[in-house]
Design an enzyme around this catalytic site. Structure first.
Site, PDB file in Angstrom:
ATOM      1  N   VAL A   7     -18.799 -13.355   7.994  1.00 19.55           N
ATOM      2  CA  VAL A   7     -18.805 -13.243   6.713  1.00 19.55           C
ATOM      3  C   VAL A   7     -17.404 -13.715   6.107  1.00 19.55           C
ATOM      4  O   VAL A   7     -16.568 -13.275   6.905  1.00 19.55           O
ATOM      5  CB  VAL A   7     -19.104 -11.773   6.473  1.00 19.55           C
ATOM      6  CG1 VAL A   7     -18.919 -11.451   4.971  1.00 19.55           C
ATOM      7  CG2 VAL A   7     -20.899 -11.677   6.715  1.00 19.55           C
ATOM      8  N   ALA A  19      -8.858 -12.549   1.174  1.00 17.41           N
ATOM      9  CA  ALA A  19      -8.020 -11.645   1.950  1.00 17.41           C
ATOM     10  C   ALA A  19      -7.263 -10.667   1.228  1.00 17.41           C
ATOM     11  O   ALA A  19      -7.099  -9.591   1.564  1.00 17.41           O
ATOM     12  CB  ALA A  19      -6.898 -12.496   2.754  1.00 17.41           C
ATOM     13  N   ASP A  57     -11.677  -3.032  -3.552  1.00 18.44           N
ATOM     14  CA  ASP A  57     -11.788  -2.088  -2.652  1.00 18.44           C
ATOM     15  C   ASP A  57     -12.070  -0.556  -3.187  1.00 18.44           C
ATOM     16  O   ASP A  57     -10.932  -0.208  -3.825  1.00 18.44           O
ATOM     17  CB  ASP A  57     -10.661  -2.078  -1.503  1.00 18.44           C
ATOM     18  CG  ASP A  57     -10.639  -0.908  -0.683  1.00 18.44           C
ATOM     19  OD1 ASP A  57     -11.631  -0.825   0.327  1.00 18.44           O
ATOM     20  OD2 ASP A  57      -9.893   0.079  -0.800  1.00 18.44           O
ATOM     21  N   TYR A  69     -12.959   8.111  -4.184  1.00 25.38           N
ATOM     22  CA  TYR A  69     -12.075   7.875  -5.279  1.00 25.38           C
ATOM     23  C   TYR A  69     -12.732   8.159  -6.636  1.00 25.38           C
ATOM     24  O   TYR A  69     -12.119   8.163  -7.576  1.00 25.38           O
ATOM     25  CB  TYR A  69     -11.600   6.354  -5.328  1.00 25.38           C
ATOM     26  CG  TYR A  69     -11.149   5.741  -3.964  1.00 25.38           C
ATOM     27  CD1 TYR A  69     -10.589   6.722  -3.064  1.00 25.38           C
ATOM     28  CD2 TYR A  69     -10.883   4.550  -3.884  1.00 25.38           C
ATOM     29  CE1 TYR A  69      -9.859   6.451  -2.220  1.00 25.38           C
ATOM     30  CE2 TYR A  69     -10.321   4.057  -2.756  1.00 25.38           C
ATOM     31  CZ  TYR A  69      -9.499   4.979  -1.815  1.00 25.38           C
ATOM     32  OH  TYR A  69      -9.231   4.387  -0.777  1.00 25.38           O
TER      33      TYR A  69
HETATM   34  P1  NAP Z   1      -0.156   0.181  -3.025  1.00 21.39           P
HETATM   35  O1  NAP Z   1      -1.378  -0.648  -3.601  1.00 21.39           O
HETATM   36  O2  NAP Z   1       0.835  -0.197  -1.974  1.00 21.39           O
HETATM   37  O3  NAP Z   1       0.724   0.598  -4.399  1.00 21.39           O
HETATM   38  C1  NAP Z   1       0.246   1.368  -5.621  1.00 21.39           C
HETATM   39  C2  NAP Z   1       1.317   1.816  -6.285  1.00 21.39           C
HETATM   40  O4  NAP Z   1       2.163   0.543  -6.798  1.00 21.39           O
HETATM   41  C3  NAP Z   1       0.708   2.072  -7.590  1.00 21.39           C
HETATM   42  O5  NAP Z   1       1.616   3.153  -8.098  1.00 21.39           O
HETATM   43  C4  NAP Z   1       1.020   0.898  -8.811  1.00 21.39           C
HETATM   44  O6  NAP Z   1       1.286   1.600  -9.877  1.00 21.39           O
HETATM   45  C5  NAP Z   1       2.274   0.396  -7.977  1.00 21.39           C
HETATM   46  N1  NAP Z   1       2.311  -1.051  -8.336  1.00 21.39           N
HETATM   47  C6  NAP Z   1       1.385  -2.054  -8.294  1.00 21.39           C
HETATM   48  N2  NAP Z   1       1.902  -3.199  -8.228  1.00 21.39           N
HETATM   49  C7  NAP Z   1       3.207  -3.071  -8.384  1.00 21.39           C
HETATM   50  C8  NAP Z   1       4.135  -4.082  -8.575  1.00 21.39           C
HETATM   51  N3  NAP Z   1       3.882  -5.297  -8.528  1.00 21.39           N
HETATM   52  N4  NAP Z   1       5.450  -3.619  -8.560  1.00 21.39           N
HETATM   53  C9  NAP Z   1       5.725  -2.291  -8.593  1.00 21.39           C
HETATM   54  N5  NAP Z   1       4.968  -1.524  -8.461  1.00 21.39           N
HETATM   55  C10 NAP Z   1       3.434  -1.729  -8.434  1.00 21.39           C
HETATM   56  O7  NAP Z   1      -0.900   1.607  -2.567  1.00 21.39           O
HETATM   57  P2  NAP Z   1      -2.200   2.374  -2.411  1.00 21.39           P
HETATM   58  O8  NAP Z   1      -2.803   2.180  -3.976  1.00 21.39           O
HETATM   59  O9  NAP Z   1      -1.889   3.582  -1.660  1.00 21.39           O
HETATM   60  O10 NAP Z   1      -2.882   1.140  -1.737  1.00 21.39           O
HETATM   61  C11 NAP Z   1      -3.993   0.255  -2.007  1.00 21.39           C
HETATM   62  C12 NAP Z   1      -5.257   0.317  -2.057  1.00 21.39           C
HETATM   63  O11 NAP Z   1      -5.556   0.953  -0.549  1.00 21.39           O
HETATM   64  C13 NAP Z   1      -5.745   1.833  -2.570  1.00 21.39           C
HETATM   65  O12 NAP Z   1      -5.873   1.565  -3.901  1.00 21.39           O
HETATM   66  C14 NAP Z   1      -7.141   1.892  -1.785  1.00 21.39           C
HETATM   67  O13 NAP Z   1      -8.119   0.993  -2.327  1.00 21.39           O
HETATM   68  C15 NAP Z   1      -6.657   1.600  -0.489  1.00 21.39           C
HETATM   69  N6  NAP Z   1      -6.391   3.052   0.310  1.00 21.39           N
HETATM   70  C16 NAP Z   1      -6.898   3.492   1.305  1.00 21.39           C
HETATM   71  C17 NAP Z   1      -6.765   4.503   1.880  1.00 21.39           C
HETATM   72  C18 NAP Z   1      -7.500   5.009   3.412  1.00 21.39           C
HETATM   73  O14 NAP Z   1      -7.392   6.021   3.550  1.00 21.39           O
HETATM   74  N7  NAP Z   1      -8.475   4.006   3.696  1.00 21.39           N
HETATM   75  C19 NAP Z   1      -5.736   5.330   1.842  1.00 21.39           C
HETATM   76  C20 NAP Z   1      -4.688   4.755   0.521  1.00 21.39           C
HETATM   77  C21 NAP Z   1      -5.134   3.583   0.024  1.00 21.39           C
HETATM   78  P3  NAP Z   1       0.409   0.758 -11.290  1.00 21.39           P
HETATM   79  O15 NAP Z   1      -1.060   1.140 -10.946  1.00 21.39           O
HETATM   80  O16 NAP Z   1       1.075   1.528 -12.466  1.00 21.39           O
HETATM   81  O17 NAP Z   1       0.875  -0.452 -11.246  1.00 21.39           O
END
Ligand code: NAP
Length: 294
Positions: A10, A14, A43, A48
């Site tokens: 599949v 990325a 994702d 959530y």
């Molecule tokens: P991330 O994507 O590394 O960072 C998100 C944070 O960064 C938010 O506060 C966002 O705020 C900010 N941001 C986004 N783009 C930016 C940029 N270009 N410059 C500066 N700040 C920026 O963290 P995450 O949300 O923890 O991880 C991403 C995804 O992974 C999640 O949304 C979820 O789908 C998944 N996840 C999975 C697990 C798991 O246990 N499987 C755990 C955590 C996360 P704004 O929205 O205000 O831009």
């Protein structure tokens, strides 16, 4: 756009949009904005509580269902064979789709590993029946993976784990690649090192001087450098944003390349310290969170 081919053939874009902590009120807009920007992978997760709004954003985009790769996760309270089959029904009803591209277990539940295995067995059935195109896991450490694979048949296509320059999980990446499992980075731009409410002693990888220097050298932002690092090392990354400018910024990573020594510099920032929950710790209160019906 860069595509990766999963271990069952599949094809998955990325780079995707994450929606953890995207409130229901803004999620549909964020998804529609991302899809109009060019993203083709979202994702989400039952936990959530925004699957319905992800579906709304997808429909609002006007794109055909087949053009967007939809990934979601089963929460621990729905582990067990029958319960996980029902979790698929809940997720698809909320998302408003018939088939999922990737369905993963949100995390191992070491204290309930029999239920974790039964949940994965349900994913195997969903895959065999064509209801999901690929199956996988999240937050599985090498010992969890080994135990799961001893007791099941289908090798997970993906293992989604905390992964940013301050926590690179080399042992997990090695175990994943030895088994042909794609490592997918959560908090790929280090969100968990800076987003509010997760402890005040953290050092934000976004402010790291080495990341900043590489970003300046390429005329790119720290977030773009970190995303490029994931892509060039063969990982999937799912940065979250609800801000249209940052959604666009995080997708504007296909016009530059990091040099080998820059990749090495980013790897060297690993502190070995996890920021998210330890997958070996039982969190009964969180695990028991009930996922409502559609
Ligand atoms: P991330 O994507 O590394 O960072 C998100 C944070 O960064 C938010 O506060 C966002 O705020 C900010 N941001 C986004 N783009 C930016 C940029 N270009 N410059 C500066 N700040 C920026 O963290 P995450 O949300 O923890 O991880 C991403 C995804 O992974 C999640 O949304 C979820 O789908 C998944 N996840 C999975 C697990 C798991 O246990 N499987 C755990 C955590 C996360 P704004 O929205 O205000 O831009």
């Amino acid at each position: 756009m860069i595509n990766v081919t999963l271990n069952n053939g599949v094809v998955m874009p990325a780079l995707g949009l994450g929606v953890f902590q995207s409130s229901p009120e803004v999620t549909a807009d964020a998804v529609a904005t991302a899809l109009s920007t060019g993203y083709r992978h979202i994702d989400t997760a039952a936990a959530y509580r925004n699957e319905r709004q992800v579906g709304e954003g997808l429909r609002r985009s006007g794109l055909d269902r087949s053009e967007v790769f939809l990934e979601t996760k089963v929460w621990v309270s729905d582990y067990g064979f029958e319960a996980t089959l029902r979790a698929f029904d809940k997720a698809t009803r909320k998302l408003g789709v018939e088939q999922l591209d990737l369905l993963i277990l949100h995390q191992p539940a070491p204290s309930r590993f029999d239920a974790t295995v039964a949940a994965y067995t349900a994913l195997e059935k969903l895959r065999a029946d064509g209801q999901v195109r690929a199956i996988g896991v999240s937050n599985f450490m090498p010992d969890h993976l080994a135990e799961l694979m001893k007791r099941t048949t289908v090798v997970p296509a993906v293992n989604q784990v905390e992964l940013h320059p301050y926590f690179t999980q080399p042992a997990v990446q090695k175990a994943d690649s030895e088994h042909g499992i794609l490592t997918q980075a959560w908090s790929p731009i280090g969100g968990i090192t800076f987003y509010p409410g997760w402890g005040e002693q953290r050092r934000s990888v976004m402010d790291d001087p080495a990341v900043g220097a590489i970003a300046r050298a390429h005329g790119k932002s720290p977030a773009q450098v970190m995303l490029r690092w994931h892509l060039q090392q063969g990982r999937s990354a799912i940065p979250k944003s609800t801000n249209p400018q940052r959604i666009a910024e995080n997708f504007d990573v296909f016009d530059f390349s990091l040099a080998d020594d820059e990749l090495v510099m980013l790897d060297a920032l690993d502190t070995g310290v996890r920021h998210g929950p330890d997958p070996d710790i039982n969190r009964a209160d969180v695990f028991d969170m009930v996922i409502p019906d559609a």
